[in-house]
Design an enzyme around this catalytic site. Structure first.
Site, PDB file in Angstrom:
ATOM      1  N   TYR A   1       0.826  -1.241   0.114  1.00 17.03           N
ATOM      2  CA  TYR A   1      -0.182  -0.032  -0.060  1.00 17.03           C
ATOM      3  C   TYR A   1       0.881   1.236  -0.001  1.00 17.03           C
ATOM      4  CZ  TYR A   1      -3.481   3.368   1.587  1.00 17.03           C
ATOM      5  OH  TYR A   1      -4.522   4.393   1.599  1.00 17.03           O
TER       6      TYR A   1
ATOM      7  N   ASP B   1      -2.156  -1.176  -4.051  1.00 14.47           N
ATOM      8  CA  ASP B   1      -2.056  -0.020  -4.311  1.00 14.47           C
ATOM      9  C   ASP B   1      -1.064   0.908  -4.385  1.00 14.47           C
ATOM     10  OD1 ASP B   1      -2.981   2.660  -4.562  1.00 14.47           O
ATOM     11  OD2 ASP B   1      -4.327   2.657  -2.702  1.00 14.47           O
TER      12      ASP B   1
ATOM     13  N   HIS C   1     -12.040   1.540  -4.348  1.00 18.15           N
ATOM     14  CA  HIS C   1     -11.273   0.598  -5.334  1.00 18.15           C
ATOM     15  C   HIS C   1     -12.058  -0.868  -5.683  1.00 18.15           C
ATOM     16  CE1 HIS C   1      -7.245   2.501  -4.486  1.00 18.15           C
ATOM     17  NE2 HIS C   1      -7.937   3.185  -3.496  1.00 18.15           N
TER      18      HIS C   1
END
Length: 379
Positions: free
Chosen positions: A188, A239, A361
């Site tokens: 992330y 991500d 998302h």
């Protein structure tokens, strides 16, 4: 007088050594990896109060039909090898939530014999200065691994020493047959902003979140390079918080403020660019900004979705508060080292109504196929 008839010659017994062994075969192995920034794990383990009041006769809308169950997600996608979750928003001391997630992904009572089981590994924030928001329930990743794969291939699951925000988990596997040794990152990445970044030990302001984003790029790239030198194939999934090119943003690629352009250039230079400035095979997308060739010193990693779908417009992030699809970016990616890219057989972004779930998302996916392990023939 008729001559005596000789008895037939005795059959010579074949020695075991003379009987050829059946040829060995190779079982194919497919690694299916799903990744999803869930923007909070709560809806995936707690039943929504609205579900108690649904009519049994009223047809469900597409949003009502979306199930946030982790086990249902795994089942509906044919029991993938990995499910990587980002932004789980769980405190480091919240053992109750971790146990709930483990229950949610484990084999359920009444399921058929042989139904896959899973194990969940958490990496959660420990930084007292940069992860204080929402009572410390920020960031955090969870790596869910199918148990049969874990028992056969996984050597260890670890964090990284240079991050205390709960953003990185690494699964290291061993080589078995034609399945290579791999280091698979659940990431992330930092979102670049002008907010302050504080020293994790003493709390002193050390710059902005933009500065921290660039530092994390450098630290992750250096660790990946070291693993490559140790003959690991590397996968980075999650991500990334970067949209690479105009094709990856709608309606426009973000270019203001200028720091976003610099962040994108730095990502391309460190991860995607090759030392010889050659694009990966099949990826005809140029770097999104004008990076001088002298700075192309990257790892040459392959963005597998863009490699397999060079001109497809597809997005993984849809900001809340706007009509779906009116503003979106492809910021979630799965990247791999160049020699592993040839084994990537599929890559997709799951943006259908049934796949969206409660997050801003949507899930992404990639499959890697290997010939696998030699199996001796039956003797």
């Amino acid at each position: 007088m008729t001559g005596a008839v000789s008895p037939p010659p005795l059959k010579r017994r074949k020695l075991a050594a003379e009987i050829p062994a059946p040829p060995a075969t190779k079982a194919s192995v497919t690694v299916d990896l799903y990744s999803w920034n869930v923007n909070g794990i709560g809806p995936f383990i707690h039943r929504s109060i609205k579900s108690f009041f649904k009519s049994t006769t009223k047809p469900q809308s597409s949003s009502d039909a979306t199930s946030p169950s982790l086990r249902d997600f795994l089942r509906s996608h044919s029991w993938p090898t990995f499910l990587f979750l980002q932004e789980v928003k769980t405190r480091a001391d919240d053992t109750q939530t971790r146990r709930a997630v483990q229950r949610a992904v484990s084999r359920q009572a009444g399921e058929a014999e042989g139904t896959p089981d899973y194990v969940a590994h958490f990496t959660l924030p420990k930084d007292p200065h940069n992860t204080r928001g929402f009572g410390g329930k920020v960031y955090g990743v969870c790596s869910i691994v199918r148990k049969d794969f874990s028992e056969k291939y996984v050597e260890r699951v670890r964090d990284v020493a240079w991050d205390q925000e709960g953003r990185f988990s690494v699964i290291e596997t061993k080589a078995v047959g034609d399945v290579p040794k791999m280091a698979i990152y659940n990431v992330y990445m930092v979102n670049g902003t002008n907010n302050p970044y504080k020293d994790a030990s003493i709390g002193e302001v050390k710059g902005t979140r933009h500065d921290r984003k660039l530092a994390v790029h450098a630290l992750l790239a250096a660790e990946c390079r070291k693993l490559v030198s140790e003959r690991y194939e590397v996968i980075v999934a999650g991500d990334i918080n970067i949209a690479r090119a105009p094709l990856d943003s709608h309606p426009n690629l973000r270019t203001s403020p200028q720091q976003h352009v610099s962040n994108r250039q730095d990502f391309e230079r460190r991860f995607i660019a090759r030392p010889a400035c050659k694009a990966p095979a099949g990826d005809d997308q140029p770097p999104p900004d004008d990076v001088p060739p002298s700075r192309m010193i990257g790892l040459g990693m392959v963005d597998v979705f863009r490699n397999l779908h060079p001109s497809t417009k597809a997005y993984s992030y849809y900001p809340r508060g706007r009509p779906f699809g009116s503003s979106c970016d492809r910021v979630d990616m799965i990247m791999c080292t160049p020699s592993l890219a040839a084994s990537c057989t599929a890559a997709s972004i799951l943006a259908t109504p049934g796949d969206r779930g409660p997050s801003d998302h949507v899930p992404i996916q990639a499959s890697f196929a290997f010939e696998g392990v030699e199996i001796a023939g039956d003797g």
